[in-house]
Design a protein around this motif. Structure first.
Motif, PDB file in Angstrom:
ATOM      1  N   LEU A  43      48.495  49.920  48.775  1.00 43.31           N
ATOM      2  CA  LEU A  43      47.591  51.011  49.129  1.00 43.31           C
ATOM      3  C   LEU A  43      48.393  52.307  48.950  1.00 43.31           C
ATOM      4  N   PRO A  44      48.494  52.804  47.710  1.00 44.86           N
ATOM      5  CA  PRO A  44      49.422  53.902  47.398  1.00 44.86           C
ATOM      6  C   PRO A  44      49.278  55.156  48.258  1.00 44.86           C
ATOM      7  N   PRO A  45      48.075  55.655  48.546  1.00 40.73           N
ATOM      8  CA  PRO A  45      48.011  56.873  49.366  1.00 40.73           C
ATOM      9  C   PRO A  45      48.600  56.681  50.758  1.00 40.73           C
ATOM     10  N   ALA A  46      48.519  55.496  51.315  1.00 37.65           N
ATOM     11  CA  ALA A  46      49.044  55.223  52.653  1.00 37.65           C
ATOM     12  C   ALA A  46      50.486  54.737  52.626  1.00 37.65           C
ATOM     13  N   MET A  47      50.835  53.957  51.615  1.00 36.13           N
ATOM     14  CA  MET A  47      52.183  53.376  51.559  1.00 36.13           C
ATOM     15  C   MET A  47      53.207  54.291  50.906  1.00 36.13           C
ATOM     16  N   GLY A  48      52.717  55.226  50.080  1.00 35.13           N
ATOM     17  CA  GLY A  48      53.633  56.203  49.507  1.00 35.13           C
ATOM     18  C   GLY A  48      54.287  55.814  48.210  1.00 35.13           C
ATOM     19  N   MET A  49      53.673  54.904  47.429  1.00 37.88           N
ATOM     20  CA  MET A  49      54.208  54.622  46.098  1.00 37.88           C
ATOM     21  C   MET A  49      53.316  55.278  45.040  1.00 37.88           C
TER      22      MET A  49
ATOM     23  N   LEU B   5      46.736  43.958  43.187  1.00 39.12           N
ATOM     24  CA  LEU B   5      45.502  44.420  43.836  1.00 39.12           C
ATOM     25  C   LEU B   5      45.830  45.741  44.516  1.00 39.12           C
ATOM     26  N   THR B   6      45.395  46.840  43.930  1.00 33.05           N
ATOM     27  CA  THR B   6      45.792  48.141  44.430  1.00 33.05           C
ATOM     28  C   THR B   6      44.584  49.013  44.734  1.00 33.05           C
ATOM     29  N   HIS B   7      44.670  49.718  45.844  1.00 34.69           N
ATOM     30  CA  HIS B   7      43.595  50.629  46.231  1.00 34.69           C
ATOM     31  C   HIS B   7      43.375  51.662  45.137  1.00 34.69           C
TER      32      HIS B   7
ATOM     33  N   GLN C  67      46.991  61.525  48.567  1.00 33.69           N
ATOM     34  CA  GLN C  67      45.705  61.030  48.059  1.00 33.69           C
ATOM     35  C   GLN C  67      45.707  60.913  46.537  1.00 33.69           C
ATOM     36  N   ASP C  68      46.529  61.730  45.855  1.00 29.08           N
ATOM     37  CA  ASP C  68      46.587  61.656  44.397  1.00 29.08           C
ATOM     38  C   ASP C  68      47.144  60.334  43.904  1.00 29.08           C
ATOM     39  N   TYR C  69      47.863  59.585  44.769  1.00 27.22           N
ATOM     40  CA  TYR C  69      48.385  58.293  44.350  1.00 27.22           C
ATOM     41  C   TYR C  69      47.272  57.248  44.191  1.00 27.22           C
ATOM     42  N   GLY C  70      46.071  57.553  44.688  1.00 24.10           N
ATOM     43  CA  GLY C  70      44.943  56.662  44.484  1.00 24.10           C
ATOM     44  C   GLY C  70      44.213  56.898  43.180  1.00 24.10           C
ATOM     45  N   ASP C  71      44.697  57.808  42.397  1.00 21.25           N
ATOM     46  CA  ASP C  71      44.120  58.137  41.091  1.00 21.25           C
ATOM     47  C   ASP C  71      44.175  56.912  40.178  1.00 21.25           C
TER      48      ASP C  71
END
Length: 419
Positions: free
Chosen positions: A203-209, A231-233, A246-250
């Motif tokens: 979950l990139p926006p929350a996990m920070g990757m 499996l990624t958000h 939030q941009d990591y969810g792009d």
């Protein structure tokens, strides 16, 4: 006192939502999940809407690919941890979130929150049906140097815990979660694959990757070698707070793993928010909707065997109109859609407006009444019955959307999903 605070905050929150969105946001069928017995009363169990839900489906292939494994962290914080802010009234949004989640999962704190979560989840699926749940581990937020950041994490579920829980039941599988910036990331990934993990959850926006970062390349190469899907958000994140990324969810940032041959499942089909055009860090151009970006990537020939979408959360009130109508019509993409419930969110009654689905012509009124009753008994069955009965201009989700098992089985089974 906490219950009164929770109910008051929830009422104010959804009153504000109703004022903004209109009648769709009104909790017409209830605000709090009453957590009725999972076994449906005869009048529901024998209703054609329920009785026929498995018609034409192979139950052994029904693997729900998006089931959160959470709890309250009372058993062992090394296994399950919840940020203390979620128990503080000085953090009202997080305080409310936790109460909504635990109510949705029918957690009984008095009986041990973690154990109660598992007991309720186990009661929602017949162990003899052949259906399986894929339980998600969930890693901490980490900074760019690979340091764990609990203060930026909403919750944590250890891989070892997810593996042991899944191993205890024949109808549970598990999906690991490994932050790619961790010093031991590749070692942890190898361990998970050797212990039966079917995929990796991010979950990139929350996990920070940042999925587009070169820091992830060795991780992607290992994923491709191990044949583990990611499996990624995708899209804007509302359920778990993180480091403000939030941009990591792009979804456009997912070009990097795709270029390295990784099979990528975009959770929720990236059906919320906008994106940074091009998926490049620092590019200020805005305006391309995440969902449209996801659809464009799905239709690129190079992604035909690599990019997929999961249907978790797409029936929620804030996603449904555009996402559902478009996905139901997109028959060219149906063979690359995988059903997931996003449990326990399916137990949060006000997140779903069956009135909205009726108004949009996606669900008839009689079916909506039945589906609404099911939700209070069994949120997993609710998700399946609802999605099986959605229709838009004569188009429905076909059976291969729900028969996801072949996707997660070894390479010999890949490509065998047919209408």
């Amino acid at each position: 006192m906490r219950r009164r605070l929770f109910l008051g905050a929830a009422a104010l929150s959804f009153a504000a939502g109703a004022a903004w969105w209109g009648r769709d946001w009104l909790p017409l069928r209830g605000l709090i999940n009453p957590c009725l017995a999972p076994a449906l009363p005869d009048r529901l169990a024998e209703h054609p809407v329920v009785r026929d839900v498995l018609a034409g489906l192979d139950p052994a292939k029904l693997w729900d690919c998006h089931v959160h494994l959470v709890g309250t962290g009372d058993s062992d914080p090394a296994k399950v941890w919840v940020n203390p802010a979620l128990d503080s009234i000085w953090h009202p949004s997080q305080f409310l979130q936790k109460r909504l989640y635990t109510n949705a999962a029918c957690v009984d704190d008095a009986g041990g929150g973690d154990a109660s979560f598992l007991a309720r989840l186990a009661s929602l699926i017949d162990p003899h049906s052949g259906m399986r749940l894929m339980l998600l581990a969930f890693d901490y937020n980490h900074d760019v140097d690979g340091r764990r950041r609990p203060e930026l994490s909403t919750f944590f579920v250890a891989n070892e815990y997810a593996q042991s829980v899944a191993a205890a039941r024949s109808n549970w599988e598990w999906i690991c979660s490994v932050h790619p910036y961790r010093e031991d990331a590749l070692e942890a990934l190898e361990w998970a694959a050797a212990h039966g993990a079917r995929a990796v959850k991010w979950l990139p926006p929350a996990m920070g990757m940042d999925p587009a970062s070169a820091r992830c390349d060795r991780f992607y190469q290992t994923l491709q070698r191990l044949d583990l899907p990611l499996l990624t958000h995708g899209g804007h994140e509302l359920a778990a707070e993180g480091g403000g990324h939030q941009d990591y969810g792009d979804p456009l940032r997912l070009r990097r793993p795709l270029e390295q041959g990784v099979r990528v499942i975009v959770a929720h089909c990236a059906s919320l928010g906008e994106t940074t055009k091009g998926g490049e860090s620092g590019n200020p151009s805005r305006g391309l909707r995440n969902f449209q970006a996801f659809l464009g990537m799905m239709r690129e020939p190079a992604h035909e065997k690599l990019l997929f979408g999961d249907l978790s959360a797409v029936t929620q009130i804030n996603r449904a109109p555009e996402a559902l109508q478009t996905l139901l019509l997109a028959e060219d993409l149906h063979h690359r859609l995988l059903n997931g419930s996003d449990y326990p969110l399916t137990g949060i009654l006000p997140l779903f407006s069956l009135h909205q689905l009726e108004r949009l012509g996606l669900l008839d009124a009689q079916t909506a009444d039945v589906v609404a009753e099911i939700q209070k008994h069994n949120p997993l069955l609710f998700d399946l019955v609802l999605k099986r009965n959605l229709v838009w201009n004569g188009h429905r989700f076909p059976r291969q959307v729900f028969e996801t098992a072949d996707f997660f089985l070894p390479k010999a089974h890949h490509g065998q999903r047919h209408p």
